[in-house]
Enzyme design. Structure first.
Site, short mmCIF file in Angstrom:
data_model
loop_
_atom_site.label_atom_id
_atom_site.label_comp_id
_atom_site.label_asym_id
_atom_site.label_seq_id
_atom_site.Cartn_x
_atom_site.Cartn_y
_atom_site.Cartn_z
CD GLU A 1 -3.26 -2.97 7.49
OE1 GLU A 1 -2.68 -2.86 8.57
OE2 GLU A 1 -3.05 -2.22 6.51
CG ASP B 1 -1.11 -6.88 6.51
OD1 ASP B 1 -2.18 -6.48 6.99
OD2 ASP B 1 -0.01 -6.52 6.96
CG HIS C 1 -0.70 -0.09 2.52
ND1 HIS C 1 0.29 0.67 3.06
CD2 HIS C 1 -1.21 -0.82 3.54
CE1 HIS C 1 0.39 0.42 4.35
NE2 HIS C 1 -0.50 -0.50 4.66
CE1 TYR D 1 5.40 -3.46 8.98
CE2 TYR D 1 5.26 -2.68 11.23
CZ TYR D 1 4.69 -3.33 10.16
OH TYR D 1 3.42 -3.81 10.24
CG HIS E 1 4.64 -7.67 8.71
ND1 HIS E 1 4.07 -8.18 7.56
CD2 HIS E 1 3.72 -6.83 9.23
CE1 HIS E 1 2.87 -7.66 7.39
NE2 HIS E 1 2.63 -6.84 8.39
CG HIS F 1 -3.96 -5.85 12.69
ND1 HIS F 1 -4.88 -4.83 12.61
CD2 HIS F 1 -2.86 -5.43 11.99
CE1 HIS F 1 -4.36 -3.84 11.89
NE2 HIS F 1 -3.15 -4.18 11.50
CG ASP G 1 0.97 -4.61 11.92
OD1 ASP G 1 1.26 -5.62 11.26
OD2 ASP G 1 0.01 -3.88 11.67
CG HIS H 1 -1.07 -0.47 11.84
ND1 HIS H 1 -1.35 -1.13 10.68
CD2 HIS H 1 -0.98 0.85 11.52
CE1 HIS H 1 -1.42 -0.27 9.68
NE2 HIS H 1 -1.19 0.91 10.15
FE1 FEO Z 1 -1.39 -3.39 10.19
FE2 FEO Z 1 0.63 -5.88 8.99
O1 FEO Z 1 -0.98 -4.93 9.24
#
Ligand code: FEO
Length: 400
Positions: A79, A81, A23, A193, A224, A77, A163, A144
């Site tokens: 989101e 991903d 993104h 990040y 991640h 989370h 995250d 996040h």
């Molecule tokens: Fe806030 Fe890796 O998603």
């Protein structure tokens, strides 16, 4: 490859070696979407992966247990991903209950059809016993997203930190002490990040760090990048600094140029700022990318932004960079604007105006040069650079 964190606790995520645009974030080292399987009397999958890679995740889970043995799918989370694969995983695991907080449930239902899902809502501090191990949940709003949470296994001193502490970094090794990747690279990607994903939420990060300080960790497993087990102290110390944008003796000169006039001014500022003990960096918004710029800005004490006037406004790449940085809101910075112009000073004036919106302390009036900088204008830039360096050193002393 499945990787064990503990006996019967395994990484089952996906390494995305080729992603370069997350993104808008320039992921030039790829990324990973980490998911973990905890097998006990009950079995829990901690998070999923980006939707296209759900088949890979399910294959790894199936290599360890049959899918009908998965009792819980924890969603830390919403989101996409991490939660994008949930619809497919819920279908594949007929006995699984999705575990999330109330806000997450709502967000998930706005992204996916959750009407047929079995969902168990957990509160901050809530627990689920898996047998020998317990899952403890901790809300981490805005680290996040509003619904983000951590999951902690006290018996293993193991934190699934979502995250937080993550890095967009594809590697063959899963841990911070694996030989495949140097700590310098991991810390640099963790900083990039943080700057691009969480910098705006420094206050919330500090709150989470305070709460997490009460937990004992031997492993921090983010969503991640690599898993922390050797350098936990380093990454937590770095987060404390990044959360307040702690300044280094660093001057960042950021510019765009039409016919090299503003570039010449930028170089004169760099020359002036180049004194012992000060790290000076010149950044062209057209040659670089905003992901790196955010990472550079987080610990720069002072920033000078330069743009000429184009079509009665600032250059478009500078507008883009400033818009991005304004959103991330690097805190506690000082600096000034500069730039050349032909018949209207709008370019540098608009840069200065955005710097004020960003609450950057303006150290001096903007420096402008008509068409091309004279020797006198370049001298003014040099002296302004020298003053920037002095300010950077003073700020570091004040915040030491
Ligand atoms: Fe806030 Fe890796 O998603």
């Amino acid at each position: 490859m499945i990787t064990a964190l503990r006996e019967n606790i395994d990484w089952v995520g996906y390494v995305d070696w080729t992603v370069r645009d997350f993104h808008g974030y320039n992921t030039n080292r790829g990324s990973t979407y980490n998911a973990y399987l905890v097998r006990d009397e009950k079995t829990a999958l901690i998070d999923t992966v980006k939707a296209p890679y759900t088949g890979d995740l399910l294959e790894r889970v199936q290599a360890l247990t049959s899918l009908d043995k998965v009792d819980y799918i924890v969603c830390n989370h919403a989101e996409p991903d991490h939660a994008g694969g949930l619809t497919q995983v819920v279908k594949a695991c007929p006995n699984a209950v999705v575990v999330c907080n109330q806000k997450c449930r709502k967000t998930l239902s706005q992204y996916q059809d959750t009407s047929a899902w079995k969902i168990q809502i957990v509160r901050d501090g809530g627990e689920i016993s898996l047998g020998r191990r317990t899952l403890v949940f901790m809300d981490t709003p805005m680290v996040h997203w509003p619904e983000s949470m951590f999951t902690y296994i006290p018996e293993e001193k193991l934190l699934f930190s979502m995250d937080a502490f993550g890095q967009h970094l594809a590697t063959s090794g899963r841990f911070d002490d694996d030989e495949e990747v140097s700590l310098e690279v991991v810390m640099n990607e963790a900083k990039t990040y943080y700057a691009n994903i969480v910098m705006l939420y420094g206050k919330q990060v500090l709150r989470v760090l305070e709460r997490a300080a009460g937990l004992a960790f031997e492993t921090i497993a983010p969503s991640h990048g690599v898993i922390w087990r050797k350098h936990i102290g380093d990454i937590i110390a770095a987060y404390k600094d990044w959360a307040v944008c702690k300044p280094k003796a660093k001057v960042l000169v950021i510019y765009d140029t039409m016919w090299q006039s503003t570039a010449a001014m930028a170089r004169a500022i760099v020359d002036g700022a180049s004194v012992p003990g000060v790290d000076v960096r010149l950044y062209s918004v057209r040659a670089g990318n905003i992901t790196v710029l955010a990472s550079e800005a987080i610990d720069a004490a002072v920033l000078a932004f330069g743009s000429p006037t184009l079509n009665m406004t600032m250059m478009p790449e500078m507008a883009s960079a400033l818009t991005y940085l304004k959103g991330l809101r690097p805190a506690g910075k000082s600096g000034f604007a500069f730039g050349s112009y032909g018949w209207a000073k709008n370019g540098p004036a608009e840069v200065e105006s955005v710097m004020k919106e960003m609450q950057i302390e303006i150290l001096r009036e903007m420096i402008t040069a008509q068409y091309a900088p004279t020797a006198e204008a370049l001298k003014e830039c040099f002296e302004a650079g020298r003053a920037l360096a002095a300010k950077a050193l003073e700020m570091v002393k004040r915040t030491a």
